[in-house]
Write an enzyme that holds these catalytic residues in place. Structure first.
Site, short mmCIF file in Angstrom:
data_model
loop_
_atom_site.label_atom_id
_atom_site.label_comp_id
_atom_site.label_asym_id
_atom_site.label_seq_id
_atom_site.Cartn_x
_atom_site.Cartn_y
_atom_site.Cartn_z
CG ASP A 1 8.81 78.60 15.08
OD1 ASP A 1 9.54 79.15 14.23
OD2 ASP A 1 8.26 79.23 16.00
CG HIS A 2 5.29 78.99 12.10
ND1 HIS A 2 5.17 78.25 13.27
CD2 HIS A 2 4.82 80.23 12.41
CE1 HIS A 2 4.63 79.00 14.22
NE2 HIS A 2 4.42 80.21 13.73
CB CYS B 1 11.67 80.29 16.56
SG CYS B 1 12.37 81.30 17.87
N GLY B 2 11.07 82.65 14.98
CA GLY B 2 10.94 84.01 14.48
C GLY B 2 12.02 84.93 15.04
CB THR B 3 12.59 86.37 18.25
OG1 THR B 3 12.13 85.33 19.12
CG2 THR B 3 11.42 87.27 17.85
N GLY B 4 14.33 83.63 17.65
CA GLY B 4 15.35 82.82 18.33
C GLY B 4 15.12 82.75 19.83
CB ILE B 5 13.46 85.08 22.18
CG1 ILE B 5 14.36 86.25 21.77
CG2 ILE B 5 13.18 85.14 23.69
CD1 ILE B 5 13.67 87.62 21.87
N GLY B 6 12.20 82.26 21.82
CA GLY B 6 11.40 81.16 22.35
C GLY B 6 12.17 79.86 22.31
CG MET B 7 13.38 77.91 18.60
SD MET B 7 12.79 76.21 18.80
CE MET B 7 12.22 75.88 17.12
CG HIS C 1 34.54 83.86 26.73
ND1 HIS C 1 34.61 85.16 27.17
CD2 HIS C 1 35.75 83.59 26.16
CE1 HIS C 1 35.82 85.65 26.88
NE2 HIS C 1 36.51 84.72 26.26
NE ARG D 1 39.26 84.63 31.99
CZ ARG D 1 39.88 84.73 30.83
NH1 ARG D 1 40.85 83.88 30.53
NH2 ARG D 1 39.56 85.65 29.96
CG HIS D 2 36.30 81.25 29.50
ND1 HIS D 2 35.68 82.40 29.92
CD2 HIS D 2 37.44 81.63 28.89
CE1 HIS D 2 36.41 83.44 29.56
NE2 HIS D 2 37.48 83.00 28.93
C1 RB5 Z 1 5.90 82.32 16.01
O1 RB5 Z 1 4.97 83.23 15.52
C2 RB5 Z 1 6.91 83.03 16.91
O2 RB5 Z 1 6.30 83.37 18.11
C3 RB5 Z 1 8.09 82.13 17.15
O3 RB5 Z 1 8.66 81.80 15.94
C4 RB5 Z 1 9.23 82.69 17.99
O4 RB5 Z 1 9.64 83.92 17.51
C5 RB5 Z 1 9.06 82.67 19.43
O5 RB5 Z 1 9.97 83.04 20.19
#
Ligand code: RB5
Length: 147
Positions: A11-12, A67-73, A100, A134-135
């Site tokens: 994303d952006h 993405c910004g954090t990688g978390i949402g993706m 693993h 095992r993995h």
């Molecule tokens: C976009 O502003 C941000 O929310 C997205 O890139 C990402 O970090 C979500 O997890």
């Protein structure tokens, strides 16, 4: 069909790191498909879905999401059957999630890691083999949870 084509999408918030990754992969001679975006403001689940579909179809063998954090993706990617997505911010985790967890998607935060660390994690994600044994049993248990 299985192959060695890598899938990329962002994303952006992850666009600049994805562009740095493309340059790096090209220099290494690694083939990839870029599923976007091109820097415009988008919704990350749409781009995670494009990338995961390409792996499910066998068009690509692994993928990297930015993405910004990688978390949402990573949250979006892990909703897909057969996808094991890991968000990483250090090289140890990037190596271990291949050894693993047999992770097939790496998620990186463009607002968390710099280009140097990001590209090192990408190299480890590409170059590290799954240990199996095992993995494999544990990965099979992850797959069973999808049902
Ligand atoms: C976009 O502003 C941000 O929310 C997205 O890139 C990402 O970090 C979500 O997890």
């Amino acid at each position: 069909m299985s192959n060695k084509v890598l899938a990329l999408a962002c994303d952006h918030g992850g666009y600049e790191l994805k562009e740095a990754a493309k340059k790096h992969l090209s220099e290494r001679g690694i083939e990839f498909i870029d599923f976007g975006c091109n820097g415009e403001s988008v919704n990350y689940p749409d781009y995670a879905h494009k990338l995961c579909e390409s792996i499910q179809k066998g068009e690509c063998y692994r993928g990297i999401l930015f993405c910004g954090t990688g978390i949402g993706m990573s949250m979006a990617a892990n909703k897909h059957a057969g996808i094991r997505a890991a968000v990483c911010s250090d090289t140890f985790s990037a190596r271990m999630t291949r050894m693993h967890n047999d992770a097939n998607v790496l998620c990186l935060g463009g607002r968390v890691v710099g280009f140097g660390l990001g590209l090192d994690m990408i190299d480890l994600f590409i170059d590290t083999e799954f240990e199996g044994g095992r993995h494999q049993t544990r990965v099979d248990m992850l797959t069973a949870l999808e049902k």
